[in-house]
Write a protein that holds these residues in place. Structure first.
Motif, short mmCIF file in Angstrom:
data_model
loop_
_atom_site.label_atom_id
_atom_site.label_comp_id
_atom_site.label_asym_id
_atom_site.label_seq_id
_atom_site.Cartn_x
_atom_site.Cartn_y
_atom_site.Cartn_z
N ILE A 162 0.84 -1.20 0.00
CA ILE A 162 0.00 0.00 0.00
C ILE A 162 0.87 1.25 0.00
O ILE A 162 0.64 2.20 -0.77
N GLN A 163 1.90 1.27 0.85
CA GLN A 163 2.74 2.45 0.93
C GLN A 163 3.58 2.65 -0.33
O GLN A 163 3.82 3.78 -0.76
N THR A 164 4.00 1.55 -0.95
CA THR A 164 4.73 1.63 -2.21
C THR A 164 3.86 2.22 -3.31
O THR A 164 4.28 3.11 -4.06
N ALA A 165 2.64 1.72 -3.43
CA ALA A 165 1.72 2.24 -4.45
C ALA A 165 1.46 3.72 -4.24
O ALA A 165 1.40 4.50 -5.20
N GLY A 166 1.32 4.13 -2.97
CA GLY A 166 1.09 5.54 -2.67
C GLY A 166 2.24 6.43 -3.09
O GLY A 166 2.04 7.54 -3.61
N GLU A 167 3.47 5.96 -2.91
CA GLU A 167 4.64 6.77 -3.30
C GLU A 167 4.80 6.83 -4.81
O GLU A 167 5.22 7.85 -5.35
N ILE A 168 4.47 5.75 -5.50
CA ILE A 168 4.52 5.79 -6.97
C ILE A 168 3.50 6.80 -7.49
O ILE A 168 3.76 7.56 -8.44
N ALA A 169 2.33 6.85 -6.85
CA ALA A 169 1.31 7.84 -7.24
C ALA A 169 1.81 9.26 -6.99
O ALA A 169 1.55 10.17 -7.80
N GLU A 170 2.51 9.47 -5.87
CA GLU A 170 3.08 10.80 -5.61
C GLU A 170 4.11 11.18 -6.66
O GLU A 170 4.15 12.33 -7.13
N PHE A 171 4.96 10.23 -7.05
CA PHE A 171 5.93 10.49 -8.12
C PHE A 171 5.21 10.85 -9.41
O PHE A 171 5.58 11.82 -10.09
N ARG A 172 4.19 10.08 -9.76
CA ARG A 172 3.42 10.34 -10.98
C ARG A 172 2.84 11.75 -10.98
O ARG A 172 2.98 12.51 -11.96
N ASP A 173 2.22 12.14 -9.88
CA ASP A 173 1.55 13.44 -9.83
C ASP A 173 2.56 14.59 -9.77
O ASP A 173 2.34 15.65 -10.37
N LEU A 174 3.65 14.38 -9.04
CA LEU A 174 4.67 15.41 -8.92
C LEU A 174 5.30 15.74 -10.27
O LEU A 174 5.58 16.90 -10.59
N HIS A 175 5.50 14.69 -11.09
CA HIS A 175 6.17 14.87 -12.38
C HIS A 175 5.20 14.86 -13.56
O HIS A 175 5.66 14.88 -14.71
N HIS A 176 3.89 14.82 -13.28
CA HIS A 176 2.88 14.75 -14.35
C HIS A 176 3.22 13.64 -15.33
O HIS A 176 3.17 13.81 -16.56
N ALA A 177 3.59 12.51 -14.76
CA ALA A 177 4.07 11.38 -15.57
C ALA A 177 2.90 10.51 -16.03
O ALA A 177 1.95 10.27 -15.27
N PRO A 178 2.94 10.01 -17.27
CA PRO A 178 1.89 9.11 -17.77
C PRO A 178 2.07 7.69 -17.21
O PRO A 178 2.73 6.84 -17.81
N ILE A 179 1.50 7.46 -16.04
CA ILE A 179 1.65 6.18 -15.34
C ILE A 179 0.28 5.71 -14.86
O ILE A 179 -0.50 6.48 -14.29
N GLU A 180 -0.02 4.44 -15.08
CA GLU A 180 -1.19 3.79 -14.48
C GLU A 180 -0.69 2.79 -13.45
O GLU A 180 0.23 2.02 -13.72
N ILE A 181 -1.31 2.80 -12.27
CA ILE A 181 -0.86 1.98 -11.14
C ILE A 181 -1.96 0.99 -10.76
O ILE A 181 -3.12 1.39 -10.60
N THR A 182 -1.58 -0.27 -10.60
CA THR A 182 -2.52 -1.30 -10.15
C THR A 182 -1.96 -1.99 -8.93
O THR A 182 -0.80 -2.44 -8.94
N LEU A 183 -2.76 -2.07 -7.88
CA LEU A 183 -2.39 -2.78 -6.65
C LEU A 183 -3.15 -4.10 -6.64
O LEU A 183 -4.37 -4.13 -6.70
N VAL A 184 -2.39 -5.20 -6.56
CA VAL A 184 -2.96 -6.54 -6.70
C VAL A 184 -2.88 -7.28 -5.37
O VAL A 184 -1.82 -7.31 -4.74
N GLU A 185 -3.97 -7.90 -4.95
CA GLU A 185 -4.00 -8.68 -3.71
C GLU A 185 -4.71 -10.01 -3.97
O GLU A 185 -5.82 -10.04 -4.52
N ALA A 186 -4.10 -11.11 -3.55
CA ALA A 186 -4.67 -12.43 -3.78
C ALA A 186 -5.92 -12.68 -2.96
O ALA A 186 -6.82 -13.42 -3.38
#
Length: 384
Positions: A162-186
């Protein structure tokens, strides 16, 4: 003859145990600190480096700032512990003798035999891991476009995922980067095994950060650019981070100590099947009244003080103290936001906002203060 106490590992349990041992023994024994890194990593904040690598200066604390000058530090990878000869083997072929050993080697990533998972995923168990994830996400975003965004998948929706996904989202928004993030749980829900109210609060904040959530469909195979699921669904990825579980270090699997999946079985006193070896933290399965102690940083902090004192008591021939874990609450960050749950002395069960963020920062800063002083904690505060 002066006896030798060796602490294996520099995580939360190891750093805390060194401080406790030094206080309890007061130069009555030779203390040796063994670790494969010459620093302590504030691991539950390592995800911050995915967004901003400069955070590393505030979450890595040199062992020299933690230990007493009388404690000897040896940098090396532990490969075996021989209880009969009381000898610890290192990867470079050298050995270290001990009279008492305190095992706090932490954990390693578990891959559960899933085909291709280890080969095609990144993990978050060290500073280098966090920096590598940053570089990979940055490179994937550089090659992407709004019409063809980079696909970043985080496997495992526990605390680290969860915390990793949140930081990737912060990176995406900070840099206006074209990134889609999916968090997967079994399993059926994110943050498995926790209160539904907390799960719901985290899910809400993840969705607010435009993080897609997939649950109840285990991964069965991972290829270089595609993940396969039990349902026969597939998911393409440019970057795949695996945070789906941990197991003990290989070094413990070959010892004479009673262990399960390389995690050493220990009593509430931290005694193992050998009366000269104690174990705690992620290295151990510590017996508690309601089952094994949770493998969390919070538990390791609490346990370290008692474990260090118990090694000193054993050395002095004194009765040992049994330790009981006290759950003081859960704090989880989702990028710049945080959620707090069941925090002691707080009347609200689950909450977010500035109060939750402040509490999470305060816990990290307090730990840094306890092991390295107030000045270093103050410097780290803005990055927590």
């Amino acid at each position: 003859m002066t006896e030798t106490v060796v602490v294996l590992g520099a995580g939360y349990a190891g750093a805390g145990a060194i401080k406790s041992l030094e206080d309890a023994l007061d130069d009555e024994a030779d203390i040796i600190w063994l670790s494969d890194h010459d620093h302590h990593l504030v691991l539950h904040e390592a995800h911050r480096c995915i967004r901003d690598p400069s955070v590393r200066q505030n979450i890595t604390i040199p062992v020299e700032e933690i230990k007493s000058p009388h404690t000897r530090f040896i940098e090396g990878e532990v490969t075996d512990l021989d209880c009969d000869d009381r000898e610890i083997a290192l990867a470079d072929g050298s050995t270290v003798d001990y009279d008492y050993a305190l095992v706090t080697l932490g954990s390693q990533t578990a891959y559960y035999g899933i085909d291709g998972l280890e080969a095609h995923s990144f993990t978050l168990k060290s500073l280098d891991d966090a920096l590598e994830i940053h570089d990979e996400v940055k490179e994937a975003a550089r090659d992407a476009t709004p019409d063809d965004p980079a696909q970043v998948v985080v496997g495992g929706a526990g605390l680290s995922g969860i915390q990793t996904a949140g930081e990737i989202a912060e990176f995406r928004d900070l840099h206006h980067a074209p990134i889609e993030i999916t968090l997967v749980e079994a399993l059926e829900e994110i943050f498995p095994g926790n209160d539904p109210e907390l799960q719901g609060a985290l899910r809400k904040r993840l969705l607010e950060r435009d993080i897609e959530i997939s649950t109840a469909d285990p991964i069965t195979e991972a290829d270089e650019d595609v993940i396969h699921f039990e349902s026969d669904a597939t998911l393409e990825h440019d970057v795949f981070v695996w945070a789906g579980g941990v197991t003990g270090q290989d070094a413990m699997g070959g010892t004479e100590l009673d262990n399960e999946h390389n995690r050493v079985n220990a009593a509430a006193t931290f005694e193992t099947s050998d009366d000269r070896v104690f174990a705690l933290g992620d290295s151990a399965i510590v017996d508690q009244p309601e089952g094994p102690c949770p493998p969390t940083a919070q538990a390791a902090w609490q346990a370290a003080e008692v474990a260090g004192e118990n090694v000193a008591r054993a050395l002095h021939g004194q009765p040992l103290t049994s330790w009981t874990h006290e759950d003081k609450g859960t704090l989880v960050s989702v990028g710049e936001k945080a959620v707090a749950h069941n925090v002691v002395n707080v009347p609200i069960n689950t909450f977010g906002g500035p109060a939750a963020k402040f509490l999470k920062k305060a816990v990290a800063a307090r730990w840094i203060r306890d092991i390295a002083g107030s000045s270093r904690a103050a410097r780290a505060w803005p990055d927590m």
